[in-house]
Structure formats: structure tokens, C-alpha cells
Design a protein around this motif. Structure first.
Motif, mmCIF file in Angstrom:
data_model
loop_
_atom_site.group_PDB
_atom_site.id
_atom_site.type_symbol
_atom_site.label_atom_id
_atom_site.label_comp_id
_atom_site.label_asym_id
_atom_site.label_seq_id
_atom_site.Cartn_x
_atom_site.Cartn_y
_atom_site.Cartn_z
ATOM 1 N N ILE A 144 44.240 48.950 49.779
ATOM 2 C CA ILE A 144 43.984 47.879 48.798
ATOM 3 C C ILE A 144 43.811 48.469 47.407
ATOM 4 O O ILE A 144 44.344 47.940 46.418
ATOM 5 C CB ILE A 144 42.747 47.068 49.205
ATOM 6 C CG1 ILE A 144 43.028 46.288 50.485
ATOM 7 C CG2 ILE A 144 42.330 46.110 48.088
ATOM 8 C CD1 ILE A 144 41.827 45.534 51.014
ATOM 9 N N TYR A 191 46.442 47.630 44.416
ATOM 10 C CA TYR A 191 45.918 46.946 43.233
ATOM 11 C C TYR A 191 46.220 47.744 41.961
ATOM 12 O O TYR A 191 46.713 47.191 40.972
ATOM 13 C CB TYR A 191 44.412 46.747 43.401
ATOM 14 C CG TYR A 191 43.702 46.188 42.185
ATOM 15 C CD1 TYR A 191 43.547 44.810 42.017
ATOM 16 C CD2 TYR A 191 43.170 47.025 41.202
ATOM 17 C CE1 TYR A 191 42.900 44.290 40.904
ATOM 18 C CE2 TYR A 191 42.520 46.513 40.090
ATOM 19 C CZ TYR A 191 42.386 45.152 39.949
ATOM 20 O OH TYR A 191 41.731 44.650 38.843
ATOM 21 N N SER A 219 41.690 50.301 35.002
ATOM 22 C CA SER A 219 42.465 49.956 36.195
ATOM 23 C C SER A 219 41.872 50.598 37.441
ATOM 24 O O SER A 219 41.734 49.954 38.494
ATOM 25 C CB SER A 219 43.924 50.399 36.023
ATOM 26 O OG SER A 219 44.526 49.769 34.915
ATOM 27 N N SER A 269 38.257 48.978 38.182
ATOM 28 C CA SER A 269 38.388 47.623 38.722
ATOM 29 C C SER A 269 39.041 47.649 40.096
ATOM 30 O O SER A 269 38.734 46.810 40.952
ATOM 31 C CB SER A 269 39.203 46.751 37.762
ATOM 32 O OG SER A 269 40.514 47.270 37.588
ATOM 33 N N GLY A 270 39.912 48.626 40.331
ATOM 34 C CA GLY A 270 40.512 48.775 41.663
ATOM 35 C C GLY A 270 39.479 49.135 42.709
ATOM 36 O O GLY A 270 39.532 48.647 43.849
ATOM 37 N N TYR A 282 37.568 45.928 43.413
ATOM 38 C CA TYR A 282 38.414 45.002 44.164
ATOM 39 C C TYR A 282 38.505 45.431 45.633
ATOM 40 O O TYR A 282 38.408 44.597 46.547
ATOM 41 C CB TYR A 282 39.797 44.972 43.527
ATOM 42 C CG TYR A 282 40.762 43.990 44.127
ATOM 43 C CD1 TYR A 282 40.711 42.649 43.773
ATOM 44 C CD2 TYR A 282 41.734 44.392 45.030
ATOM 45 C CE1 TYR A 282 41.611 41.736 44.313
ATOM 46 C CE2 TYR A 282 42.629 43.484 45.574
ATOM 47 C CZ TYR A 282 42.568 42.164 45.213
ATOM 48 O OH TYR A 282 43.465 41.263 45.744
ATOM 49 N N ALA A 283 38.697 46.726 45.872
ATOM 50 C CA ALA A 283 38.813 47.226 47.247
ATOM 51 C C ALA A 283 37.498 47.098 48.002
ATOM 52 O O ALA A 283 37.481 46.774 49.197
ATOM 53 C CB ALA A 283 39.282 48.684 47.224
ATOM 54 N N VAL A 286 35.173 44.804 47.548
ATOM 55 C CA VAL A 286 34.948 43.393 47.868
ATOM 56 C C VAL A 286 35.757 42.978 49.092
ATOM 57 O O VAL A 286 35.224 42.378 50.041
ATOM 58 C CB VAL A 286 35.303 42.504 46.655
ATOM 59 C CG1 VAL A 286 35.322 41.030 47.062
ATOM 60 C CG2 VAL A 286 34.307 42.734 45.528
ATOM 61 N N HIS A 287 37.034 43.312 49.111
ATOM 62 C CA HIS A 287 37.891 42.889 50.228
ATOM 63 C C HIS A 287 37.551 43.632 51.517
ATOM 64 O O HIS A 287 37.552 43.038 52.600
ATOM 65 C CB HIS A 287 39.358 43.094 49.866
ATOM 66 C CG HIS A 287 39.929 41.995 49.021
ATOM 67 N ND1 HIS A 287 40.291 40.773 49.533
ATOM 68 C CD2 HIS A 287 40.173 41.932 47.687
ATOM 69 C CE1 HIS A 287 40.755 39.998 48.566
ATOM 70 N NE2 HIS A 287 40.689 40.674 47.436
ATOM 71 N N SER A 346 42.477 35.703 45.026
ATOM 72 C CA SER A 346 42.741 36.985 44.372
ATOM 73 C C SER A 346 44.236 37.197 44.166
ATOM 74 O O SER A 346 44.662 37.753 43.143
ATOM 75 C CB SER A 346 42.147 38.133 45.189
ATOM 76 O OG SER A 346 42.742 38.188 46.480
ATOM 77 N N ILE A 373 45.331 37.652 40.404
ATOM 78 C CA ILE A 373 45.727 39.015 40.031
ATOM 79 C C ILE A 373 47.236 39.201 40.142
ATOM 80 O O ILE A 373 47.900 39.543 39.165
ATOM 81 C CB ILE A 373 44.974 40.037 40.888
ATOM 82 C CG1 ILE A 373 43.500 39.850 40.647
ATOM 83 C CG2 ILE A 373 45.451 41.459 40.616
ATOM 84 C CD1 ILE A 373 42.550 40.814 41.100
#
Length: 311
Positions: free
Chosen positions: A103, A107, A146, A149-150, A153-154, A156-157, A200, A204
Motif C-alpha cells: 500500500i 500510494y 509523499s 503521507s504514504g 495512508y498505509a 490506516v489501511h 480513499s 486519492i
């Protein structure tokens, strides 16, 4: 639920029922992996060694190549080793790590491709302001943003996926751990997971897609005003970028956004191969073979090495 046995490990699927994919694991996967590593390593070496390529465009290309080497290394070597040894088991922690890394890399790859479209837009549509807008500080800051935030994001998922209970079959119908395959194995309510994936993806992936499309609409309108020879030269770096982004986005959307009841194991594996292996493999090919500056830099480096050796 009281008598259910919670999964302590998962079994990755080597081949769908009725299909023998050993040819892929022993030939196509290793060749693609080695080609990806060598090609992207060549891009990193050339863009680092040649001073003429120390520009924002090649800064992002170098970062993309490093990311692609990491991206393909998350899934392919493990799949080949599992096929060779026959050991398909992966621990819950190992599965969570693989999902997190896939992920994260997917992303960041999406953001890097979007930033590269912005770079081309500024270079073609606002050439006089290009050094001011795409300054080194901006390039470093947007790259760090980047990556950070990656990570978020990873997290959270991955966290939202592994808060679920996996008490049904522990066979992951994929050659690596991914979120859609695990959601099918959960005996918990996965509505919030599906909503999070959809939201998402729209925000995104859809946002990046619209940004890139708008960038290339402006680029195309500007290029059409150039003389014939200059227009093709100006737009040539954009063509491979559009190709890679289209393959990456369409295959990823096919896996993550398709309803589970319409999902087929073989199709999922093929689409997953496209979004995890094809873009990292194609990037060095199309950016080196179609890019005159990169080819000239390679020629200069090779000639300098030959001259150094012969002296």
C-alpha cells in the motif's frame, strides 16, 4: 463465532484451480524481477552520475526508480521462493507487513507519477517560471511529504484490515497478501473497510487521475501551438508517463474496486501482476529507450569508463 478458530497464519495461493502457473514463477517472474532491478538501477546510476541530468524531472525519475525496485521486491521474490519450496505459509505479522509495504509503495508511486505530470506542465506551459517553481527545496519537500503521507495512508489501511477477525478459510487467493483477498476471509463486518477503500480510491486515485488529465490537457493545448518539430519533441517525454500511469491505475482499480461477488481468482492475480510488476518493469525501458537525454548520458558514461580503463 464462539467455536471459530482464529487464523494464526495464512496460506498464499500458488495457482488457481485448474491452472498451472509454475511457468510464471520459474521464468516470467524471475526474468521480470531481474530486468526491473537492472533497468531501474541503471536509471539511478545514470541520473546520479551525469551532471546534465541533475534536474527536477530526473530527480523524480530517480526516486521513482528506487521506489520501483522496492515495490517489486515486496512480492515477487517471496512468490518465487514459495513456489520453489512449496511452503505457502505466511504469518499474520508477515502478511500485515507485506500489505503495509504494498500500500505504501503503490500510494507513493501514484503521487510520484502525479508530481512528474506537474513537472512537465510547468516545464512546457510556464517555462520562464520553471526554475522558480521547481526549485530543489520544493522537490525535496514534496518528496518527503509523499513518503510521510504514504506511511500514514498505509498505517490506516493496514490497521483497519487487521482489526478484523479471520476465522474462516486461511487461504489467501493471491500470490501475495492484499486487502481485497483478506476481506473475503474475514468473519467480521467489513462494511467500514469497503467504504474506506472506496472513499480513499475516489479522493486519492481519482484526484491524481483528474490532476494528471488536466495537466496533459493544458500541455497538449500548449504543444499544439508549437511548430511541428518542436511540438513532438516537447510532448515525447509525456507519452511514456501516460502509458505507465494508465496501466498502474486501471489494473489497481480493477483489483480494489471490483465487487467481491464478481471477483475471479485468476483475473485478480493477473490484474495484481499488472499493478505490482508491469509499471516497475516498464519505467526504465520507456524512460531510457525513448529519452534522448538518458541515452546520451549513458553513452557519455560508457565512453568515459572505456577511456579511463584504456589509459
Amino acid at each position: 463465532m464462539a467455536n471459530a478458530t482464529m487464523a494464526t497464519e495464512f496460506l498464499l495461493l500458488a495457482s488457481p484451480d485448474g491452472w498451472d502457473l509454475s511457468f510464471l514463477y520459474f521464468t516470467v517472474f524471475p526474468i521480470t524481477y531481474l530486468g526491473t532491478l537492472l533497468g531501474n538501477l541503471l536509471i539511478v546510476t545514470v541520473t546520479t552520475a551525469d551532471q546534465n541530468l541533475h534536474t527536477p524531472m530526473y530527480f523524480f525519475l530517480r526516486n521513482l526508480s528506487i521506489l520501483d525496485m522496492c515495490y517489486i521486491s515486496i512480492t515477487v521474490p517471496n512468490a518465487c521462493v514459495n513456489s520453489l519450496t512449496g511452503n505457502r505459509a505466511i504469518s499474520v505479522a508477515g502478511c500485515a507487513t507485506q500489505i503495509f509495504l504494498v500500500i505504501f509503495c503503490a500510494y507513493v508511486e501514484m503521487l510520484f507519477l502525479t508530481i512528474m505530470a506537474w513537472d512537465r506542465y510547468v516545464a512546457i506551459c510556464q517555462p520562464l517560471q520553471y526554475p522558480l517553481i521547481m526549485n530543489p527545496q520544493f522537490c525535496v519537500h514534496v518528496t518527503l511529504a509523499s513518503l510521510l503521507s504514504g506511511l500514514l495512508y498505509a498505517v490506516v489501511h493496514t490497521g483497519n484490515t487487521f482489526r478484523l477477525s479471520f476465522c474462516q478459510s486461511n487461504v489467501v487467493h493471491q500470490f501475495f497478501c492484499d486487502v481485497p483477498s483478506l476481506l473475503k476471509l474475514s468473519c467480521s463486518d467489513t462494511t467500514s473497510n469497503l467504504v474506506l477503500l472506496l472513499v480513499s480510491a475516489v479522493l486519492i486515485c481519482g484526484g491524481c487521475f483528474l490532476f494528471i488529465v488536466m495537466s496533459y490537457i493544458h500541455i497538449l493545448s500548449a504543444v499544439l501551438k508549437f511548430p511541428t518539430g518542436n511540438s513532438s519533441k516537447a510532448f515525447s517525454p509525456c507519452t511514456p508517463h501516460i502509458l505507465v500511469f494508465s496501466i498502474f491505475l486501471s489494473s489497481g482499480a480493477g483489483v480494489y474496486l471490483r465487487p467481491s461477488e464478481e471477483s475471479h481468482t485468476l483475473q485478480d492475480m493477473v490484474l495484481s501482476t499488472f499493478y505490482t510488476m508491469v509499471p516497475p518493469f516498464l519505467n526504465p525501458l520507456i524512460y531510457s529507450l525513448r529519452n534522448k537525454q538518458v541515452k546520451e548520458a549513458m553513452r557519455r558514461i560508457i565512453l568515459s569508463r572505456i577511456t579511463y580503463i584504456t589509459q
